[in-house]
Design a protein around this motif. Structure first.
Motif, PDB file in Angstrom:
ATOM      1  N   VAL A  57     -46.641 -11.852  36.400  1.00 43.30           N
ATOM      2  CA  VAL A  57     -47.918 -11.602  37.449  1.00 43.30           C
ATOM      3  C   VAL A  57     -47.630 -10.094  37.842  1.00 43.30           C
ATOM      4  CG1 VAL A  57     -47.888 -13.916  38.142  1.00 43.30           C
ATOM      5  CG2 VAL A  57     -46.450 -12.463  39.297  1.00 43.30           C
ATOM      6  N   GLY A  58     -48.487  -9.748  38.623  1.00 40.29           N
ATOM      7  CA  GLY A  58     -48.512  -8.314  39.117  1.00 40.29           C
ATOM      8  C   GLY A  58     -48.975  -8.085  40.577  1.00 40.29           C
ATOM      9  N   ALA A  59     -48.867  -7.025  41.234  1.00 40.25           N
ATOM     10  CA  ALA A  59     -49.068  -6.748  42.592  1.00 40.25           C
ATOM     11  C   ALA A  59     -50.340  -6.029  42.640  1.00 40.25           C
ATOM     12  CB  ALA A  59     -47.975  -5.729  43.025  1.00 40.25           C
ATOM     13  N   GLY A  60     -50.860  -6.161  43.867  1.00 40.36           N
ATOM     14  CA  GLY A  60     -52.222  -5.468  44.197  1.00 40.36           C
ATOM     15  C   GLY A  60     -53.086  -6.633  44.977  1.00 40.36           C
ATOM     16  N   ASP A  61     -53.960  -5.819  45.433  1.00 38.84           N
ATOM     17  CA  ASP A  61     -55.171  -6.809  46.124  1.00 38.84           C
ATOM     18  C   ASP A  61     -56.324  -7.100  45.365  1.00 38.84           C
ATOM     19  OD1 ASP A  61     -53.761  -6.050  48.807  1.00 38.84           O
ATOM     20  OD2 ASP A  61     -54.817  -4.168  48.936  1.00 38.84           O
ATOM     21  N   ALA A  73     -52.016 -14.948  23.628  1.00 40.95           N
ATOM     22  CA  ALA A  73     -52.117 -14.581  24.993  1.00 40.95           C
ATOM     23  C   ALA A  73     -52.662 -15.822  25.669  1.00 40.95           C
ATOM     24  CB  ALA A  73     -52.543 -13.276  25.527  1.00 40.95           C
ATOM     25  N   ILE A  74     -52.153 -16.199  26.860  1.00 41.43           N
ATOM     26  CA  ILE A  74     -52.471 -17.307  27.684  1.00 41.43           C
ATOM     27  C   ILE A  74     -52.810 -16.648  29.030  1.00 41.43           C
ATOM     28  CG2 ILE A  74     -52.428 -19.522  28.707  1.00 41.43           C
ATOM     29  CD1 ILE A  74     -50.570 -20.304  26.231  1.00 41.43           C
ATOM     30  N   ILE A  75     -53.910 -16.736  29.682  1.00 39.01           N
ATOM     31  CA  ILE A  75     -54.383 -16.115  30.921  1.00 39.01           C
ATOM     32  C   ILE A  75     -54.767 -17.183  31.823  1.00 39.01           C
ATOM     33  CG2 ILE A  75     -55.576 -14.132  32.125  1.00 39.01           C
ATOM     34  CD1 ILE A  75     -56.015 -12.774  29.392  1.00 39.01           C
ATOM     35  N   TRP A  76     -53.954 -17.025  33.192  1.00 38.38           N
ATOM     36  CA  TRP A  76     -54.587 -18.093  34.133  1.00 38.38           C
ATOM     37  C   TRP A  76     -54.952 -17.326  35.199  1.00 38.38           C
ATOM     38  CZ3 TRP A  76     -55.082 -22.569  32.742  1.00 38.38           C
ATOM     39  CH2 TRP A  76     -54.055 -23.333  31.698  1.00 38.38           C
ATOM     40  N   LEU A  77     -56.235 -17.499  35.689  1.00 41.95           N
ATOM     41  CA  LEU A  77     -56.980 -16.943  36.780  1.00 41.95           C
ATOM     42  C   LEU A  77     -57.007 -17.903  37.869  1.00 41.95           C
ATOM     43  CD1 LEU A  77     -60.039 -15.139  35.161  1.00 41.95           C
ATOM     44  CD2 LEU A  77     -57.727 -13.970  35.913  1.00 41.95           C
ATOM     45  N   SER A  78     -56.843 -17.441  39.102  1.00 42.63           N
ATOM     46  CA  SER A  78     -57.020 -18.414  40.464  1.00 42.63           C
ATOM     47  C   SER A  78     -58.357 -18.497  40.637  1.00 42.63           C
ATOM     48  CB  SER A  78     -56.242 -17.729  41.580  1.00 42.63           C
ATOM     49  OG  SER A  78     -56.974 -16.416  41.891  1.00 42.63           O
ATOM     50  N   ALA A 132     -56.404 -17.708  25.208  1.00 44.53           N
ATOM     51  CA  ALA A 132     -57.023 -18.614  25.869  1.00 44.53           C
ATOM     52  C   ALA A 132     -57.338 -18.078  27.375  1.00 44.53           C
ATOM     53  CB  ALA A 132     -56.297 -19.991  25.828  1.00 44.53           C
ATOM     54  N   CYS A 133     -58.116 -18.536  28.230  1.00 40.19           N
ATOM     55  CA  CYS A 133     -58.052 -18.185  29.516  1.00 40.19           C
ATOM     56  C   CYS A 133     -58.707 -19.255  30.541  1.00 40.19           C
ATOM     57  CB  CYS A 133     -59.149 -16.911  29.956  1.00 40.19           C
ATOM     58  SG  CYS A 133     -59.074 -16.443  31.437  1.00 40.19           S
ATOM     59  N   GLY A 134     -57.856 -19.621  31.529  1.00 45.08           N
ATOM     60  CA  GLY A 134     -58.532 -20.550  32.420  1.00 45.08           C
ATOM     61  C   GLY A 134     -58.205 -20.608  33.895  1.00 45.08           C
ATOM     62  N   LYS A 153     -53.573 -13.767  41.794  1.00 45.94           N
ATOM     63  CA  LYS A 153     -54.931 -13.881  41.007  1.00 45.94           C
ATOM     64  C   LYS A 153     -54.917 -13.833  39.529  1.00 45.94           C
ATOM     65  CE  LYS A 153     -56.988 -11.016  44.614  1.00 45.94           C
ATOM     66  NZ  LYS A 153     -57.798 -11.965  45.380  1.00 45.94           N
ATOM     67  N   VAL A 154     -53.938 -13.576  38.702  1.00 41.50           N
ATOM     68  CA  VAL A 154     -53.725 -13.697  37.412  1.00 41.50           C
ATOM     69  C   VAL A 154     -52.271 -13.728  36.907  1.00 41.50           C
ATOM     70  CG1 VAL A 154     -53.854 -11.039  37.140  1.00 41.50           C
ATOM     71  CG2 VAL A 154     -54.288 -12.443  35.097  1.00 41.50           C
ATOM     72  N   GLU A 155     -51.958 -14.618  35.925  1.00 41.96           N
ATOM     73  CA  GLU A 155     -50.698 -14.797  35.034  1.00 41.96           C
ATOM     74  C   GLU A 155     -51.068 -14.672  34.026  1.00 41.96           C
ATOM     75  OE1 GLU A 155     -46.793 -17.526  35.324  1.00 41.96           O
ATOM     76  OE2 GLU A 155     -48.325 -18.146  36.470  1.00 41.96           O
ATOM     77  N   ILE A 156     -50.270 -13.910  32.997  1.00 37.86           N
ATOM     78  CA  ILE A 156     -50.373 -13.745  31.564  1.00 37.86           C
ATOM     79  C   ILE A 156     -49.231 -14.150  31.091  1.00 37.86           C
ATOM     80  CG2 ILE A 156     -51.013 -12.134  29.798  1.00 37.86           C
ATOM     81  CD1 ILE A 156     -52.703 -10.610  31.913  1.00 37.86           C
ATOM     82  N   ILE A 157     -49.184 -15.045  29.963  1.00 37.55           N
ATOM     83  CA  ILE A 157     -48.178 -15.493  29.171  1.00 37.55           C
ATOM     84  C   ILE A 157     -48.438 -14.948  27.709  1.00 37.55           C
ATOM     85  CG2 ILE A 157     -46.747 -17.377  28.279  1.00 37.55           C
ATOM     86  CD1 ILE A 157     -48.377 -18.848  30.655  1.00 37.55           C
ATOM     87  N   VAL A 158     -47.454 -14.318  27.109  1.00 38.21           N
ATOM     88  CA  VAL A 158     -47.460 -13.584  25.883  1.00 38.21           C
ATOM     89  C   VAL A 158     -46.478 -14.189  24.708  1.00 38.21           C
ATOM     90  CG1 VAL A 158     -47.605 -11.453  24.672  1.00 38.21           C
ATOM     91  CG2 VAL A 158     -48.782 -11.486  26.923  1.00 38.21           C
ATOM     92  N   THR A 159     -46.902 -14.311  23.454  1.00 38.76           N
ATOM     93  CA  THR A 159     -45.945 -14.578  22.443  1.00 38.76           C
ATOM     94  C   THR A 159     -46.185 -13.275  21.290  1.00 38.76           C
ATOM     95  OG1 THR A 159     -46.274 -16.735  22.668  1.00 38.76           O
ATOM     96  CG2 THR A 159     -45.403 -16.139  20.516  1.00 38.76           C
ATOM     97  N   ALA A 160     -45.448 -12.759  20.900  1.00 40.88           N
ATOM     98  CA  ALA A 160     -45.621 -11.432  19.827  1.00 40.88           C
ATOM     99  C   ALA A 160     -44.540 -11.749  18.742  1.00 40.88           C
ATOM    100  CB  ALA A 160     -45.384 -10.360  20.626  1.00 40.88           C
ATOM    101  N   ALA A 161     -44.832 -11.098  17.635  1.00 40.22           N
ATOM    102  CA  ALA A 161     -43.932 -10.911  16.598  1.00 40.22           C
ATOM    103  C   ALA A 161     -43.178  -9.696  16.958  1.00 40.22           C
ATOM    104  CB  ALA A 161     -44.846 -10.681  15.330  1.00 40.22           C
ATOM    105  N   ILE A 162     -41.864  -9.882  16.318  1.00 40.47           N
ATOM    106  CA  ILE A 162     -40.936  -8.612  16.373  1.00 40.47           C
ATOM    107  C   ILE A 162     -41.236  -7.430  15.263  1.00 40.47           C
ATOM    108  CG2 ILE A 162     -38.776  -7.903  16.214  1.00 40.47           C
ATOM    109  CD1 ILE A 162     -39.113  -9.689  18.693  1.00 40.47           C
ATOM    110  N   LYS A 163     -41.278  -6.262  15.685  1.00 42.93           N
ATOM    111  CA  LYS A 163     -41.525  -5.205  14.851  1.00 42.93           C
ATOM    112  C   LYS A 163     -40.598  -5.177  13.585  1.00 42.93           C
ATOM    113  CE  LYS A 163     -41.992  -1.752  17.707  1.00 42.93           C
ATOM    114  NZ  LYS A 163     -42.055  -0.369  18.398  1.00 42.93           N
TER     115      LYS A 163
END
Length: 115
Positions: A27-31, A61-66, A91-93, A103-113
């Protein structure tokens, strides 16, 4: 072998298994949703770097919006952040997030370089 980084009692911020990094929800900070998305994605960048990955290696990436009314504003930031030609499965829900100010949360899965 499973490697865990930034591990606390409840969770790890990064779990690596079979050359795949699973990041905890960020999650992040801000208005505004734009501010929170920018901050959230900067946290994702830092975790990806710590895991030995980067934006070009994101698998999912899975994105959740309030509030789904924030979808376009969040996407403006997301679209500028994702490298061209490297869009992940996504996906976004809408969901009730952990705190009312989020207002937003993001979940990420990534391959290692590769080395």
């Amino acid at each position: 072998m499973i490697e865990r980084k930034q591990t606390g009692t409840r969770m790890s911020k990064i779990v690596i298994h079979n050359q795949v990094a699973y990041l905890s929800g960020q999650v992040g900070a801000g208005d505004t949703v734009a501010d929170q998305t920018k901050d959230c994605l900067s946290r994702v960048d830092a975790l990806l770097e710590e895991a030995g990955s980067d934006r070009k290696h994101i698998l999912q990436a899975i994105i959740w919006l309030s509030d789904m009314n924030d979808f376009a504003e969040m996407n403006d930031i997301w679209d500028a952040w994702v490298p061209e030609g490297h869009a992940p499965a996504r996906a976004c829900g809408e969901a009730k997030l952990a705190r009312d100010v989020l207002k937003v949360e993001i979940i990420v899965t990534a391959a290692i370089k590769s080395s």
